[in-house]
Scaffold this active site. Sequence first.
Site, PDB file in Angstrom:
ATOM      1  N   TYR A 174       0.800  -1.332   0.093  1.00 52.35           N
ATOM      2  CA  TYR A 174      -0.032  -0.140  -0.105  1.00 52.35           C
ATOM      3  C   TYR A 174       0.994   1.027   0.170  1.00 52.35           C
ATOM      4  O   TYR A 174       1.986   1.217   0.136  1.00 52.35           O
ATOM      5  CB  TYR A 174      -0.767   0.092   1.303  1.00 52.35           C
ATOM      6  CG  TYR A 174      -0.213   0.357   2.435  1.00 52.35           C
ATOM      7  CD1 TYR A 174       0.205  -0.702   3.431  1.00 52.35           C
ATOM      8  CD2 TYR A 174      -0.237   1.856   2.895  1.00 52.35           C
ATOM      9  CE1 TYR A 174       1.023  -0.105   4.546  1.00 52.35           C
ATOM     10  CE2 TYR A 174       0.196   2.020   4.217  1.00 52.35           C
ATOM     11  CZ  TYR A 174       0.973   1.410   4.759  1.00 52.35           C
ATOM     12  OH  TYR A 174       1.392   1.578   5.919  1.00 52.35           O
ATOM     13  N   CYS A 175       0.297   2.535  -0.183  1.00 53.75           N
ATOM     14  CA  CYS A 175       1.008   3.621  -0.185  1.00 53.75           C
ATOM     15  C   CYS A 175       0.161   4.756   0.219  1.00 53.75           C
ATOM     16  O   CYS A 175      -0.429   4.570   1.156  1.00 53.75           O
ATOM     17  CB  CYS A 175       1.516   3.865  -1.849  1.00 53.75           C
ATOM     18  SG  CYS A 175       0.134   3.673  -2.845  1.00 53.75           S
ATOM     19  N   ARG A 176       0.001   5.808  -0.545  1.00 52.01           N
ATOM     20  CA  ARG A 176      -0.376   7.064  -0.031  1.00 52.01           C
ATOM     21  C   ARG A 176      -2.129   6.953  -0.275  1.00 52.01           C
ATOM     22  O   ARG A 176      -2.818   7.774   0.340  1.00 52.01           O
ATOM     23  CB  ARG A 176      -0.186   8.272  -0.614  1.00 52.01           C
ATOM     24  CG  ARG A 176       1.295   8.622  -0.026  1.00 52.01           C
ATOM     25  CD  ARG A 176       2.009   9.554  -1.151  1.00 52.01           C
ATOM     26  NE  ARG A 176       3.323   9.886  -0.701  1.00 52.01           N
ATOM     27  CZ  ARG A 176       4.159  10.261  -1.328  1.00 52.01           C
ATOM     28  NH1 ARG A 176       4.136  10.602  -2.623  1.00 52.01           N
ATOM     29  NH2 ARG A 176       5.654  10.599  -0.749  1.00 52.01           N
ATOM     30  N   GLY A 177      -2.451   6.155  -0.942  1.00 54.84           N
ATOM     31  CA  GLY A 177      -4.131   5.970  -1.421  1.00 54.84           C
ATOM     32  C   GLY A 177      -4.240   5.537  -2.732  1.00 54.84           C
ATOM     33  O   GLY A 177      -3.376   5.129  -3.410  1.00 54.84           O
TER      34      GLY A 177
END
Lengths: 224, 224
Positions: B177-180
């Site tokens: 996952y990352c920032r969205g």
Amino acid sequence: MKKRELKDLLYEQVARIGKAVSSPKRLELLELLAQGEKSVEVLTAELAVDVKLVSAHLRALREAGLVCVRREGKFMIYRLAAGDVAGLWVMLRQVAETHLGELRTALNHLSGDPSRLLATSRATLLEQARQGDVIIIDVRPLSEFHTAHLPYARSMPMAEIEQHLLHLPLDKEIVAYCRGPFCFLADDAVTVLQSKGYRVRKLTDGVSEWQAAGFPVEAGEVAA
Amino acid sequence: MKKRELKDLLYEQVARIGKAVSSPKRLELLELLAQGEKSVEVLTAELAVDVKLVSAHLRALREAGLVCVRREGKFMIYRLAAGDVAGLWVMLRQVAETHLGELRTALNHLSGDPSRLLATSRATLLEQARQGDVIIIDVRPLSEFHTAHLPYARSMPMAEIEQHLLHLPLDKEIVAYCRGPFCFLADDAVTVLQSKGYRVRKLTDGVSEWQAAGFPVEAGEVAA
DNA sequence: CCAACAATCTAACGATTATTAGAATGAAAG
DNA sequence: CTTTCATTCTAATAATCGTTAGATTGTTGG
């Protein structure tokens, strides 16, 4: 397509929602529509501005996908596109209250004496209403009450409040609510009822705020 | 003061928040700042536009009360004014996804093969991670991981992902996952890891989305 | 078909806003 | 003290938006 271009495109789409809620008039329209579907005529009367302008703002909201229309005879009936739009309005208002000191000042100024506001928590109020210890009155127009209202609430539209007073016991605690913190109907009701000797306070929540806080609302009761 | 004037004043204040979130660039800034405080320099690099423009947009956000600044030597460090601002960004994006078909189209286009996305529910994922059945990797820069990250997540910044691969077992399911949903880091990670033979999917949530859904996040761990 | 009404569309004005360039601030480093 | 660097402030332009007025569409009722 390049990464940057795609990214710009994504944020631009969200910004369309932002643009839609960047005008005071459109926010007022959203709040009204959160109470239930309404014709352009009714919305115009509430906003107290030119029909053409209301129509233009409704167009903007429609293009952002926040509201839908249907025709009913000569009238165009607008409604929110989905429940989360009301939630967005509530959240925007909450963020504004938190981060804009001026707004809090104005709001305090509104109710004058802070003792007119209800201090009880939502859960406590709900329990008191269930037990019949307090009477919750909904002072919005009847059609809005029919669309959705707080549990145990009685409809007592501000417009014809004098007629309903006969059925309101003087010995019970009264709690009045309307469309939300920006609506004056409940404030007016508090003023009238206090002058008649009632113990009465305003609940600043409207149906949207109540719902956004995770509490249940009731609907239906198409009986007049 | 007349009723109308006061009402207009109230809605105008909320519209200030709306105006602040009506620009793509400012939304991108909010999303970045939701990952943790950042200097103007860093923000400028991420947005890939002129510093002056970034500064102007930050000013607008500051005047709306959505972000705060503090000076640290030569640098100005910006951060969100409070947690609910991240929540507002998430809500705006969700409303946009619901009501703007074009946005959904663009988003689907982004990930290409939908099998690259994780279909599991948040609760299930959390349980699988707790039991060690899946490994959650956070591919954002380390400083953002330190500000807040998902439970059981390991930091594995995309910039130096090759070095971390040695410690990543091939027989476990990987979730990145990352920032969205609007961030490509996790997509890139999926591409790299898939080419190395990993079973890996992207979780579209970022920390803000995870938190807005009512799930807990972890913070701290200032260790390098 | 015509008049009355609700609402929208078009065109136009002035007021904001995004963006850019150039000058100015304020801290740090030589 | 001067230079450098990060950032902001000021001024100016082009694009966008809110608002108003006039013409137009679509519907109901005679």
